[in-house]
Motif scaffolding. Structure first.
Motif, short mmCIF file in Angstrom:
data_model
loop_
_atom_site.label_atom_id
_atom_site.label_comp_id
_atom_site.label_asym_id
_atom_site.label_seq_id
_atom_site.Cartn_x
_atom_site.Cartn_y
_atom_site.Cartn_z
N MET A 237 0.73 -1.20 -0.03
CA MET A 237 -0.13 -0.12 0.15
C MET A 237 0.78 1.23 0.05
O MET A 237 1.88 1.43 0.58
CB MET A 237 -0.88 -0.11 1.34
N GLY A 238 0.73 2.10 -1.01
CA GLY A 238 1.40 3.55 -0.94
C GLY A 238 1.16 4.36 0.23
O GLY A 238 0.03 4.08 0.77
N LEU A 239 1.86 5.55 0.05
CA LEU A 239 1.64 6.34 1.03
C LEU A 239 0.32 7.23 1.00
O LEU A 239 -0.19 7.36 2.17
CB LEU A 239 2.80 7.45 1.03
N LEU A 240 -0.04 7.56 -0.04
CA LEU A 240 -1.53 8.12 -0.22
C LEU A 240 -2.57 7.46 0.39
O LEU A 240 -3.44 7.69 1.07
CB LEU A 240 -1.90 8.72 -1.55
N GLU A 241 -2.34 5.92 0.11
CA GLU A 241 -3.68 5.01 0.47
C GLU A 241 -3.39 4.80 1.98
O GLU A 241 -4.37 4.73 2.52
CB GLU A 241 -3.26 3.72 -0.28
N ARG A 242 -2.20 4.92 2.46
CA ARG A 242 -2.11 4.55 3.93
C ARG A 242 -2.70 5.93 4.79
O ARG A 242 -3.13 5.84 5.77
CB ARG A 242 -0.71 4.42 4.41
N GLN B 98 4.73 6.52 11.85
CA GLN B 98 5.68 6.36 10.65
C GLN B 98 5.02 6.77 9.48
O GLN B 98 6.01 7.16 8.77
CB GLN B 98 5.81 4.81 10.50
N VAL B 99 3.84 6.82 9.28
CA VAL B 99 3.36 7.40 7.89
C VAL B 99 3.45 9.07 8.10
O VAL B 99 3.91 9.48 7.01
CB VAL B 99 1.94 7.23 7.58
N LEU B 100 3.35 9.63 9.09
CA LEU B 100 3.51 10.88 9.18
C LEU B 100 5.07 11.30 8.90
O LEU B 100 5.44 12.49 8.34
CB LEU B 100 3.29 11.54 10.64
N GLY B 101 5.89 10.32 9.29
CA GLY B 101 7.44 10.54 8.91
C GLY B 101 7.64 10.51 7.47
O GLY B 101 8.24 11.60 7.19
N GLN B 102 7.04 9.56 6.99
CA GLN B 102 6.93 9.71 5.27
C GLN B 102 6.32 10.86 4.74
O GLN B 102 7.01 11.28 3.82
CB GLN B 102 6.56 8.22 4.89
N LEU B 103 5.29 11.15 5.14
CA LEU B 103 4.71 12.42 4.48
C LEU B 103 5.64 13.71 4.81
O LEU B 103 5.89 14.24 3.80
CB LEU B 103 3.34 12.55 5.41
N LYS C 103 12.28 19.51 -1.68
CA LYS C 103 11.57 20.32 -2.60
C LYS C 103 11.24 19.56 -3.92
O LYS C 103 10.18 20.01 -4.51
CB LYS C 103 12.82 21.50 -3.00
N GLU C 104 11.91 18.72 -4.35
CA GLU C 104 11.68 18.09 -5.53
C GLU C 104 10.36 17.21 -5.52
O GLU C 104 9.48 17.15 -6.34
CB GLU C 104 12.73 17.16 -6.36
N GLN C 105 10.43 16.36 -4.45
CA GLN C 105 9.26 15.65 -4.13
C GLN C 105 8.01 16.46 -3.94
O GLN C 105 6.93 16.16 -4.28
CB GLN C 105 9.37 14.81 -2.88
N ARG C 106 7.99 17.55 -3.15
CA ARG C 106 7.12 18.36 -3.05
C ARG C 106 6.33 18.99 -4.29
O ARG C 106 5.13 19.05 -4.58
CB ARG C 106 7.21 19.38 -1.85
N ALA C 107 7.27 19.63 -5.15
CA ALA C 107 6.80 20.13 -6.52
C ALA C 107 5.91 19.18 -7.14
O ALA C 107 5.26 19.44 -7.82
CB ALA C 107 8.06 20.62 -7.02
N ALA C 108 6.78 17.82 -7.39
CA ALA C 108 6.31 16.68 -7.93
C ALA C 108 4.73 16.39 -7.40
O ALA C 108 3.64 16.21 -8.28
CB ALA C 108 7.02 15.65 -8.29
N THR D 268 1.03 12.74 -6.96
CA THR D 268 1.23 11.62 -6.65
C THR D 268 2.52 11.70 -6.16
O THR D 268 3.12 12.54 -5.71
CB THR D 268 1.74 10.73 -8.08
N VAL D 269 3.12 10.57 -5.48
CA VAL D 269 4.20 10.42 -4.95
C VAL D 269 5.08 9.19 -5.43
O VAL D 269 4.47 8.10 -5.74
CB VAL D 269 3.84 9.90 -3.28
N ASP D 270 6.23 9.58 -5.37
CA ASP D 270 7.27 8.43 -5.94
C ASP D 270 7.76 7.47 -4.76
O ASP D 270 8.50 7.69 -3.94
CB ASP D 270 8.54 9.09 -6.54
#
Length: 254
Positions: free
Chosen positions: A1-6, A58-63, A70-75, A81-83
């Protein structure tokens, strides 16, 4: 399960900003500050009665790792979506250690001191009003989402909300002004049950150090204002039951 789903499973929203209660335009400092506030609420030391606390933490840490890059947030802002294969979401990372690096030397005692400063502050008032508007007066959702909140804090939150309504800051939602005695009682019973379960768990674990003792003390403090809690809710119910017709109120200011 991905971050957004979690996130959706644990926090009822897949929007990373909504989990932290900030908007998309939030600065890095605001995101970090909100992450600290929300992570305190679900920190395993702070919420020993929540079986999902560790997973939420743990999920909050990933979030936060995504939004602080900066690159992940811009994407994420551009594509929504999240890589999942990115280095910032490495499965090998210890999110407890990550949190300690960001906020070093945080103990249960520090958490209690934070609570003492937070309760009654303007920051808390603004947070409670925001939750009131977000949940349209649903006290079940408000008390479940409010920072540093236990059953004994509900009367104080109600005072904040009532003052905001009377001051024209927010709408007088019927879910708040006309909440039934049955629903209030059910919430009180749930809180009592959760408190008892937490205390039993602490007894089974034993009080091995100062932090354990502080956790137990925090739980026991929830008993101290039960009589005032009942009296306040009765007074509030009487106040609004005397008013006839729907409570139109005013729209919340943006």
């Amino acid at each position: 399960m991905g971050l957004l789903e979690r996130c959706h499973e644990l926090f009822k929203t897949s929007n990373l900003y909504e989990v932290l209660a900030v908007n998309k335009e939030a600065t890095e400092t605001e995101v970090r500050r909100s992450y600290y506030k929300v992570s305190l609420k679900v920190h395993p030391d702070r919420a020993p009665e929540d079986p999902l606390a560790t997973e939420k933490f743990q999920v909050l840490g990933q979030l936060y790792a995504v939004l602080s890059d900066k690159e992940q947030r811009a994407a994420y802002d551009e594509q929504g979506t999240v890589d999942e294969d990115s280095d910032v979401l490495s499965q090998g990372r210890c999110w407890e250690d990550y949190w300690r690096v960001l906020f070093p030397k945080i103990t249960v005692k520090d958490i209690l001191e934070f609570e003492n400063k937070y309760k009654g502050s303007e920051e808390e008032r603004q947070d409670v009003i925001q939750l009131y508007v977000q949940h349209q007066g649903n006290m079940d959702a408000i008390t479940a989402s409010a920072m540093c909140c236990s059953q004994e804090d509900e009367p104080r939150l109600c005072v904040i909300i009532q003052a905001a309504i009377e001051g024209g800051e927010v709408t007088a939602f019927p879910a708040f002004t006309k909440e039934s005695h049955k629903k209030k009682s059910a919430r009180r019973k749930r809180a009592n049950k959760e408190r008892q379960e937490a205390e039993e768990m602490q007894k089974e674990m034993g009080l091995g150090d100062e932090d354990d003792s502080l956790v137990m003390m925090l739980k026991q403090k929830q008993k101290s204002r039960e009589q005032n809690f009942n009296s306040f809710l009765s007074d509030l119910e009487a106040k609004y039951s005397k008013k006839s017709g729907p409570q139109k109120g005013k729209r919340a200011k943006k």
